[in-house]
Each structure stands twice: as structure tokens, then as C-alpha cells.
Design an enzyme around this catalytic site. Structure first.
Site, PDB file in Angstrom:
ATOM      1  N   CYS A   1      -4.548  -0.497   0.466  1.00 29.84           N
ATOM      2  CA  CYS A   1      -4.975  -1.695   1.178  1.00 29.84           C
ATOM      3  C   CYS A   1      -6.501  -1.740   1.267  1.00 29.84           C
ATOM      4  O   CYS A   1      -7.193  -0.740   1.051  1.00 29.84           O
ATOM      5  CB  CYS A   1      -4.356  -1.733   2.576  1.00 29.84           C
ATOM      6  SG  CYS A   1      -4.756  -0.298   3.598  1.00 29.84           S
TER       7      CYS A   1
ATOM      8  N   CYS B   1      -4.157   7.210 -13.210  1.00 28.80           N
ATOM      9  CA  CYS B   1      -3.916   7.064 -11.780  1.00 28.80           C
ATOM     10  C   CYS B   1      -3.290   5.694 -11.514  1.00 28.80           C
ATOM     11  O   CYS B   1      -3.800   4.677 -11.971  1.00 28.80           O
ATOM     12  CB  CYS B   1      -5.206   7.218 -10.984  1.00 28.80           C
ATOM     13  SG  CYS B   1      -4.974   7.076  -9.195  1.00 28.80           S
TER      14      CYS B   1
ATOM     15  N   CYS C   1     -46.102 -13.210  16.450  1.00 29.58           N
ATOM     16  CA  CYS C   1     -44.859 -13.696  17.050  1.00 29.58           C
ATOM     17  C   CYS C   1     -44.548 -15.112  16.588  1.00 29.58           C
ATOM     18  O   CYS C   1     -43.381 -15.497  16.482  1.00 29.58           O
ATOM     19  CB  CYS C   1     -44.920 -13.615  18.571  1.00 29.58           C
ATOM     20  SG  CYS C   1     -46.249 -14.596  19.314  1.00 29.58           S
TER      21      CYS C   1
ATOM     22  N   HIS D   1     -46.611 -16.758  23.962  1.00 30.27           N
ATOM     23  CA  HIS D   1     -45.729 -15.920  23.147  1.00 30.27           C
ATOM     24  C   HIS D   1     -44.574 -16.771  22.627  1.00 30.27           C
ATOM     25  O   HIS D   1     -44.046 -17.634  23.344  1.00 30.27           O
ATOM     26  CB  HIS D   1     -45.190 -14.754  23.976  1.00 30.27           C
ATOM     27  CG  HIS D   1     -44.322 -13.814  23.194  1.00 30.27           C
ATOM     28  ND1 HIS D   1     -44.782 -13.079  22.124  1.00 30.27           N
ATOM     29  CD2 HIS D   1     -43.003 -13.494  23.330  1.00 30.27           C
ATOM     30  CE1 HIS D   1     -43.795 -12.342  21.642  1.00 30.27           C
ATOM     31  NE2 HIS D   1     -42.709 -12.576  22.357  1.00 30.27           N
TER      32      HIS D   1
ATOM     33  N   HIS E   1      -8.978   6.746  -0.732  1.00 29.88           N
ATOM     34  CA  HIS E   1      -8.525   7.317  -2.001  1.00 29.88           C
ATOM     35  C   HIS E   1      -9.707   7.608  -2.927  1.00 29.88           C
ATOM     36  O   HIS E   1      -9.753   8.664  -3.571  1.00 29.88           O
ATOM     37  CB  HIS E   1      -7.549   6.357  -2.681  1.00 29.88           C
ATOM     38  CG  HIS E   1      -7.169   6.766  -4.067  1.00 29.88           C
ATOM     39  ND1 HIS E   1      -6.270   7.786  -4.338  1.00 29.88           N
ATOM     40  CD2 HIS E   1      -7.581   6.295  -5.281  1.00 29.88           C
ATOM     41  CE1 HIS E   1      -6.135   7.928  -5.648  1.00 29.88           C
ATOM     42  NE2 HIS E   1      -6.929   7.020  -6.242  1.00 29.88           N
TER      43      HIS E   1
ATOM     44  N   CYS F   1      -6.274   1.451  -8.373  1.00 33.85           N
ATOM     45  CA  CYS F   1      -7.242   2.367  -8.977  1.00 33.85           C
ATOM     46  C   CYS F   1      -7.222   2.208 -10.492  1.00 33.85           C
ATOM     47  O   CYS F   1      -6.153   2.111 -11.113  1.00 33.85           O
ATOM     48  CB  CYS F   1      -6.903   3.803  -8.582  1.00 33.85           C
ATOM     49  SG  CYS F   1      -8.059   5.027  -9.258  1.00 33.85           S
TER      50      CYS F   1
ATOM     51  N   CYS G   1       0.846  -1.193   0.000  1.00 39.85           N
ATOM     52  CA  CYS G   1       0.000   0.000   0.000  1.00 39.85           C
ATOM     53  C   CYS G   1       0.882   1.244   0.000  1.00 39.85           C
ATOM     54  O   CYS G   1       1.882   1.327   0.728  1.00 39.85           O
ATOM     55  CB  CYS G   1      -0.905  -0.019   1.231  1.00 39.85           C
ATOM     56  SG  CYS G   1      -1.894   1.477   1.453  1.00 39.85           S
TER      57      CYS G   1
ATOM     58  N   HIS H   1     -12.424   8.729  -7.667  1.00 45.51           N
ATOM     59  CA  HIS H   1     -12.094   7.639  -8.585  1.00 45.51           C
ATOM     60  C   HIS H   1     -12.871   6.404  -8.123  1.00 45.51           C
ATOM     61  O   HIS H   1     -12.584   5.852  -7.058  1.00 45.51           O
ATOM     62  CB  HIS H   1     -10.590   7.355  -8.575  1.00 45.51           C
ATOM     63  CG  HIS H   1      -9.771   8.494  -9.098  1.00 45.51           C
ATOM     64  ND1 HIS H   1      -8.380   8.517  -9.045  1.00 45.51           N
ATOM     65  CD2 HIS H   1     -10.143   9.670  -9.675  1.00 45.51           C
ATOM     66  CE1 HIS H   1      -7.938   9.636  -9.578  1.00 45.51           C
ATOM     67  NE2 HIS H   1      -8.996  10.360  -9.967  1.00 45.51           N
TER      68      HIS H   1
ATOM     69  N   HIS I   1      -7.220   2.032   2.872  1.00 45.31           N
ATOM     70  CA  HIS I   1      -6.796   3.262   2.197  1.00 45.31           C
ATOM     71  C   HIS I   1      -7.353   3.349   0.773  1.00 45.31           C
ATOM     72  O   HIS I   1      -7.456   4.452   0.219  1.00 45.31           O
ATOM     73  CB  HIS I   1      -5.268   3.348   2.176  1.00 45.31           C
ATOM     74  CG  HIS I   1      -4.684   3.703   3.522  1.00 45.31           C
ATOM     75  ND1 HIS I   1      -3.807   2.882   4.199  1.00 45.31           N
ATOM     76  CD2 HIS I   1      -4.866   4.789   4.317  1.00 45.31           C
ATOM     77  CE1 HIS I   1      -3.464   3.445   5.346  1.00 45.31           C
ATOM     78  NE2 HIS I   1      -4.094   4.608   5.448  1.00 45.31           N
TER      79      HIS I   1
END
Length: 847
Positions: free
Chosen positions: A27, A22, A126, A578, A38, A17, A4, A44, A34
Site C-alpha cells: 500500500c 520480486c 520585512c 514593520h 519494503h 516492486c 497489500c 529495491h 508498506h
């Protein structure tokens, strides 16, 4: 770039990317994510995983599949213009990755909280909410609706499978809400079963049966019959000849709680009543030409006695004994028509000649007196499978032995759940007693369930029962259910060999175990005037429920141990109470209490102290988990492959969630000729996935099955058969409409032929495209009665009236019988005289 650019962490979870110009590499979620930061900063949106080569779009938050047309199929584009069944191209399905095969990778915290969404109570619901939460935490079923969504298709109303799929998607969504309102599914259930209408409390287990039965009906597919590839399949305008194999309807068994899902219901009433009238090609025909055509039909029908036609092959008696014994054994199979039963079945051979019923070799157009008749064979019963049957269906073999002649009668019964009795003090004493235990072992029943238990443990439990009541375990309930039952007194056995009521012994075993074992405890007793509830606490294991003591000797199950997935509990009395559910989350292995909208984490001891009503157990097999890890490592190797193999997504889901996935089965996307059926060509992406050669080789060597598929193409043989079948349907429908119209215009027919409406509805469903198979031979046995050697119409029978020409036309195609006619009681001369007398009387009165 092997790390990374921001945090310098290495692979394998790195994203690059794809924006033009680019070159950023970041990571993923397993680290600092990241790559997502980014995308947010630079806008992007497209990024690719450098390990799996999967493309992700941040703008639509979805995976992107690059569409490529298969080279060899480019020629199909021109051919498809004239055929509505063939799409212009087949897309290449995406390659399988770790995520598709349940790869055990690090997941973000949000993913670990999926499946913890509550359900809103919309009026005493229920019972439904608890059942839905329990089913939702059954991974084989839930992953099917999440990963194989393209297979969830139906044309049956109310399309409950689509509502259930939407509900499961909402419950397991990454961005989950605190609760979901299951309105659509509740409306669909009420449309199917009026019992659930209104706002009164209902039984959760009955809701489960109704829901799973409906899901099966909507998702079921016919099990393909094994076909001989050397035999050509020809479909032309004449009818097909079925090798009929009769199967008894599966009867619901109170003891095992099986629900009846018979497939022999009549076709639905057509919505468009005037559809047949629209298909009349010529409204104004010349009476002389029409009479010639009718005469031609009758002449063709009278021309031959059908002596050169092929005979049907009856495979009803082709059955094998389940057990080996020196005594006489009767095998009675009650397998559901849609229930999976391996590759058993009878291949349908299509012929150019109409079927001839052996009971009616010399039928002619004239009415003959028949002293007796035998019902013709019905159409071939198809066997069906669905995700419901594959997950929940098991088989019990029941044996009844006559104590006089030692004759043994064996019956196979499919079950969807097992309803277990809760034994009392006396029953427990019998189950735990050494004498009864020895008798059970000798009888081949389930005495070995208590073999490890010694006298010390028995005495301790007996002492506890004096202070806290009887200590009942789930193993006790299973042993009580599978214990032999003595048939004597008022419950004597009617022996077919002795032809008398005899004392007998009945016991049952499990022939095949389901992937998920649904156990229902009989807590409610409904008498004529009141209902009661058994509140006895039944202890149950969270792990390691052993079913080995209750298996038949020839049971082929390799995995016999079950772990608890979920349990439905009922608090209260028989008249009011119930429902809640305790479920183990598959992602974090923690237990949660689902009480309508509220979802709370609980301890294992809290679950074990619950008053269980319905329990869901799943097979546990460590070998399968090892196989998944092995496939994971093979996928991560990214080994170059010269061949790519296509595999069924449905089987991959079984490999991902089943303890015993069974052999690879690619027949859910292949036809009998090895191609893609025309009706599935447009959705091939939802049916298959592409695997590299090393992964396929490993899976095939481990599980077998197949067939291997390296090339996808639309089957033109199937397309030709579909077109010929449509042509046949149209011809039969058009001719019937014309003949029936002429019959309606006939003022005083000499003879009227009767036909069973049950058979007619099946034929109507076939010619209108609602049923795949032809109806089989005409079966008038239910509307006919033999009086003094004459076949006459049974009073009140469900029958219809057709002309002689219509009967000859239908019988020449489908065969069958017997001939049932009704002759008008008033002759022509008497009718004219009576009309004249009525005229005179009216004129006299007016004067």
C-alpha cells in the site's frame, strides 16, 4: 493481486516492486505505506503504481520517465546533424495523472504543512518578506513555478524569475526548513531598481510592482497573430513588410495604480563592441573594386522610384466603440503592447520586396528639399503575455462626458492592482446618502453597491461612528473609487469637440476582471516636507467579495465573487514600522501569520482585525471545482484509448488553479504551421502532457480552443525561415560594416547623411539577433527640423553620421525618411589653403 500483501488493504493506491524476481505489492502513503518499508528493508528502489502506472525511484526520490523515441521522427535524426536547432529526437511526454490535474486524494501529514516556511530578515527587509509570502500563497502563480518549471527560461539579466522559482521551491518543499534566506532574489531586485539598495525601510507595494514587472519582462512571450493558413510565409534576404498597427504606450494611472511596462525601450548596448569588426571578411580590398561596388549600389538605388512596391496597410484607425451612444464617442486605447487581448492583432505578411513608405514615393540618392514631412510608421508593436499578465491583469474603461455637447471620451486602461482611497466621514455620508445613491444609479455608476443596505443599517453604522470612529468597509473604498467625479472649477475638462474647457463628469467601470485581484489601500500620504499615515480600520471580507456592481455592462466575466488569499499589513507610522502578512494555506485552508522567520497559526478574527495595506483576492467558482472532480473520475477510469492527445502544461496549470481557465490553448508549444518550433523541440517534455481521448473530449467540449494535437514533430518550415533570417541579418551586417569602413577612410566627404540613433539601435538589435522583428522604416522625424522649407538636423539630436552609400543601402531595404544631410562647411580648396596657412605659421614660429 488486488491488495497489500502485509495489511490486506485494497486499491487503488497500490505499488508493485519492479525488482527482477520480486512480486511484492504494498500500500501507499494513504494507508500504512508498506511499499516504502519494503524498499527500505530490501533495497529495491523501483516501484510502479498499479493504478496510474507511474514509476517511482526511492534511491533518488524522484519519478522515473521511460524514454521512448517517436517512431515517425526516426528520420529526423539524420537531418538534425546539419541543423543546430533540431534535436535528435522528441521524447514522449508523460501521460497526465490525477496529481497533475489537482486530484483531491489523501495526502500524508507532511504535505499539509508545506508552504509554512519563514523568510529571514536580512536588514530591514520585512517589506520584501511580507510581499513574497503574500505572492507565495497565490496558487495560480506558485503552481506555475512548481509545475511548469521548464517554462521559466530567460536570457535577460538578472534572471529574477530563476531566483524566484528557487525561492518558491524552497518555501513549498516537502522537507521544509524553518526559514529561508532570500539573498539571491534580493540581490536581483537591487540590480533592477537601485531604490532597494541599502538597508532603509521601503514600501511593500512598490516592491511588489517592481518584482512583478521584472518577472513579466523576463517571462513574456509574443502573442501569436492569427494567420491565414492559405497564405504561404516566405522569408528571404529582402526585408519584410509589416502591417503596422500603432498602439499608445500604456500610461501609469495613479488612481488605479497601474505600473508601466512599455516594450518600446531601445535595445541593450552590445557587450562585444568589436563584434562588427570581426565579421569583416576581407580586410585588404582593392580600392578600384570597392569603388565599383559602391557605384553599383548607387546605380541600383537610382534605377527605380520604388513605384512597384507594396504599400503598408495602416490599421491604426481600425477600432470599435466600447459603448453605444447617440453622442460622438472617441475611443482611445492604452493597452500595453504585451498585455493579452484575445486574438486581436495584425498578421505580419512577409514579402520579397522592400516596404515603401507612402510619405516618400520619389526618394532618390540626391538630396532634395522637402517642404514638410510626416513621420513614417514604426514597426509593428507585438503584444505579449506572461503568467503575471494572465493572473493579475485586468482592464478598466474610463468615460468622460462633456456636459455641454454630451460628447463621451472612452479610454481603456490595463491595471495590475487597484489603489483605493480610504473615505472619511463626509465621503462616507455622501456614499451612503439616498440622494447620492440615486444619482449614481442614474449615471450608470456603482450606486447598486449600496442597494441592499437600508436606512436601519445606515443609522446603526452612523451611531457606531460617533463612538469608534467611521466604520469603513472595503466595499466603501471600492464605491469611492468607482464613484463619478465631477470635473469643474480648476479641474474642468478640455473637450476636443467644443475646443474649450467645459464642465464634465468622469466615471469608470471594470471591463475585465483578473484572476487574482490585488487591492492597495492608500494609507500613506507623502507631502513635500513630511509624510502621514491613515490608520483608519478598513473591514474586509474573507469570502464573497462581490465585484458585480462595479462591472461595465458589456463585461463578459462569468465569475464576479472573490475570496481572500493573503493580506499585507503595516504596523507603525509613516516614517517607521514593520510589515507582516496573513495568508491562507491552500492545503489545509488555515490562516497563518508570516512575520519574517516566524510562522504562527491565527484565527479568522485575528485576520479580520488586521490593519490591511495590500490584499490579494482570488476568483471563486464552484463549477470549475466540479469540472476538476469530473476529470479526476475520467482519469481513474483508465479507459483504453486509441488516440492520445497532447495538451499544454501551461493551460493545465490554469485548469488546476484558475476559476476561469478559458479556452484550451496549445499555441505555447506550437508554431503557426502546427509543429514544434525548433527552439522548443529540446524541451517538449516541459511544455506538453499526454491525455487519453476521453479526458480530451470532455475538456474540449467544455472549454473549446485547441488545436487538437496527436502528433509531435519539429517544424522544418520554421527552421528554413530561421536560416533565411540569419542569412539576411548577416548580409545586412556585413554590408554595413564594409560601407562604414569605407566611409571612415574617406578623407573629405562631400555630403554626410544623418540617421536616427533610436532607429539604428533597433536595427542593430535585429541584425545581431537580439530582436526578432525588423526595425521598420527609417524614422528620422525626431532628428529633423524644417527651416524655411529645408530639412536640417535638429541641434542636439540623437543622431549618427553615415555615408551616402550606407544610406542608400539601408533605405533600399527598410524605406522611411526624411533625408537629413550635413554638408561640410569647408570646401576642398579652402581646406587645402587653410592647411597650407597652418603649415606656414608653424614653420614661421619654429624659425
Amino acid at each position: 493481486m488486488g491488495q497489500c500483501q502485509d495489511c490486506k488493504v485494497g486499491g487503488p493506491n497500490l505499488w508493485a516492486c519492479l525488482e527482477n524476481g520480486c512480486s511484492y505489492v504494498g500500500c501507499g502513503e494513504s494507508h500504512a505505506d508498506h511499499s516504502t518499508f519494503h524498499s527500505q528493508e530490501t533495497r529495491h528502489n523501483l516501484t510502479v503504481n498499479l493504478t496510474t502506472l507511474r514509476v517511482w525511484c526511492y534511491a533518488c526520490t524522484k519519478e522515473v520517465f521511460l524514454e521512448r523515441k517517436l517512431g515517425p521522427h526516426a528520420q529526423l535524426q539524420d537531418q538534425s546533424q546539419s541543423c543546430k536547432y533540431i534535436p535528435t529526437s522528441l521524447r514522449v511526454p508523460p501521460a497526465g495523472t490525477c496529481d497533475d490535474l489537482d486530484i483531491e486524494t489523501e495526502e500524508e501529514d507532511e504535505l499539509r504543512t508545506r508552504g509554512l516556511t519563514g523568510l529571514k530578515n536580512i536588514g530591514n527587509t520585512c517589506y520584501m518578506n511580507a510581499a513574497l509570502q503574500a505572492l507565495s500563497n497565490c496558487p495560480p502563480l506558485t503552481q506555475f513555478f512548481l509545475d511548469c518549471g521548464g517554462l521559466v527560461k530567460t536570457d535577460k539579466k538578472p534572471a529574477l524569475c530563476k531566483s524566484y522559482q528557487k525561492l518558491i521551491t524552497d518555501l513549498w518543499h516537502k522537507n521544509r526548513n524553518s526559514y529561508v534566506v532570500p539573498t539571491n532574489l534580493f540581490q536581483g531586485i537591487k540590480a533592477v531598481n537601485p531604490m532597494f539598495r541599502g538597508y532603509s525601510q521601503q514600501d511593500s507595494q512598490e516592491f511588489l510592482r517592481c518584482l512583478m514587472d521584472q518577472l513579466h519582462e523576463e517571462l513574456k512571450e509574443p502573442i501569436p497573430d492569427p494567420e491565414d493558413p492559405n497564405q504561404a510565409v516566405a522569408m528571404d534576404d529582402s526585408p519584410d513588410e509589416d502591417n503596422h498597427s500603432q498602439s499608445d504606450d500604456f500610461q501609469s494611472c495613479e488612481s488605479c495604480g497601474s505600473s508601466d511596462r512599455a516594450d518600446n525601450e531601445g535595445p541593450r548596448v552590445p557587450e562585444d563592441i568589436n563584434e562588427a569588426e570581426i565579421l569583416i571578411s576581407e580586410q585588404n580590398q582593392n580600392n578600384r573594386d570597392w569603388q565599383k561596388e559602391k557605384n553599383l549600389i548607387n546605380n541600383l538605388y537610382r534605377a527605380g522610384s520604388h513605384g512597384d512596391l507594396d504599400k503598408d496597410v495602416d490599421t491604426t484607425n481600425d477600432s470599435r466603440p466600447i459603448i453605444n451612444s447617440n453622442s460622438e464617442i472617441q475611443v482611445s486605447s492604452t493597452i500595453r503592447p504585451h498585455s493579452p487581448s484575445g486574438n486581436e492583432g495584425v498578421t505580419s505578411r512577409l514579402s520579397s520586396s522592400p516596404p515603401k513608405s507612402s510619405m516618400w514615393p520619389n526618394l532618390s540618392s540626391t538630396h532634395k528639399k522637402v517642404p514638410s514631412f510626416i513621420p513614417p510608421k514604426s514597426k509593428r508593436q507585438r503584444k505579449y503575455r506572461s503568467i503575471i499578465s494572465e493572473v493579475f491583469d485586468g482592464t478598466i474603461v474610463s468615460s468622460v462626458q462633456c456636459l455641454t455637447c454630451d460628447r463621451v471620451s472612452v479610454t481603456l486602461e490595463n491595471f495590475q492592482d487597484i489603489s483605493l482611497p480610504i473615505p472619511g466621514k463626509e465621503d462616507l455620508a455622501k456614499l451612503h446618502s439616498s440622494s447620492h445613491q440615486t444619482a449614481l444609479v442614474k449615471a450608470g455608476s456603482c450606486g447598486e453597491a449600496y442597494a441592499p443596505q437600508g436606512w436601519v443599517a445606515f443609522v446603526m453604522e452612523y451611531i457606531k461612528s460617533w463612538f469608534w470612529g467611521p466604520v469603513v468597509t472595503l466595499q466603501d473604498c471600492l464605491a469611492a473609487f468607482f464613484a463619478r467625479d465631477e470635473l469643474k472649477g480648476d479641474n474642468m475638462y478640455s473637450c476636443e469637440k467644443c475646443k474649450k474647457l467645459r464642465n464634465g463628469v468622469k466615471f469608470c467601470k471594470v471591463q475585465s476582471l483578473p484572476e487574482i485581484l490585488c487591492i492597495h489601500l492608500k494609507r500613506f500620504r507623502h507631502e513635500l516636507m513630511f509624510s502621514t499615515k491613515i490608520s483608519t480600520h478598513v473591514s474586509f471580507p474573507l469570502e464573497g467579495l462581490e465585484m458585480q456592481p462595479f462591472l461595465a455592462k458589456d463585461c463578459s466575466a462569468q465569475t464576479t465573487t472573490y475570496d481572500l488569499l493573503s493580506v499585507i499589513c503595516h504596523h507603525g507610522t509613516a516614517s517607521s514600522g514593520h510589515y507582516i502578512a496573513y495568508c491562507r494555506n491552500e492545503l489545509n485552508q488555515l490562516w497563518y501569520e508570516f512575520d519574517d522567520q516566524s510562522v504562527t497559526e491565527v484565527s479568522e478574527s485575528c485576520v479580520q482585525n488586521a490593519e490591511a495595506y495590500v490584499l490579494f483576492y482570488k476568483k471563486n467558482n464552484d463549477e470549475t471545482k466540479k469540472e476538476r472532480r469530473k476529470v479526476t473520475s475520467l482519469l481513474n477510469m483508465m479507459e483504453p484509448s486509441l488516440l492520445q492527445f497532447y495538451i499544454s502544461r501551461q493551460w493545465l496549470n490554469k485548469f488546476k488553479t484558475f476559476a476561469e481557465p478559458g479556452p484550451i490553448s496549445n499555441h505555447d508549444f506550437l508554431c503557426a504551421h502546427g509543429g514544434i518550433p525548433p527552439n522548443k523541440a529540446s524541451s517538449v517534455d516541459d511544455l506538453v502532457m499526454m491525455l487519453p481521448q476521453n479526458v480530451w473530449d470532455h475538456l474540449y467540449s467544455r472549454y473549446g480552443g485547441g488545436p487538437a494535437v496527436n502528433h509531435l514533430y519539429v517544424c522544418h518550415t520554421c527552421q528554413n525561415e530561421i536560416e533565411k533570417l540569419e542569412k539576411r541579418r548577416k548580409n545586412e551586417l556585413d554590408m554595413f560594416v564594409r560601407l562604414n569602413k569605407a566611409f571612415q577612410e574617406e578623407e573629405s566627404p562631400v555630403v554626410i547623411y544623418c540617421i536616427s540613433m533610436h532607429w539604428f539601435r533597433e536595427w542593430e538589435g535585429f541584425v545581431k539577433g537580439k530582436d526578432i522583428d525588423p526595425p521598420g522604416p527609417i524614422d528620422n522625424s525626431k532628428i529633423a527640423v524644417n527651416k524655411n522649407g529645408h530639412i536640417t538636423l535638429k541641434p542636439g539630436a540623437d543622431s549618427g553620421q553615415i555615408s551616402e552609400e550606407t544610406w542608400n543601402f539601408l533605405h533600399s531595404i527598410h524605406g522611411g525618411g526624411p533625408v537629413v544631410t550635413v554638408r561640410p562647411s569647408v570646401s576642398h580648396q579652402e581646406a587645402e589653403t587653410s592647411q597650407a596657412e597652418e603649415k606656414i605659421e608653424v614653420e614661421t614660429r619654429s624659425v
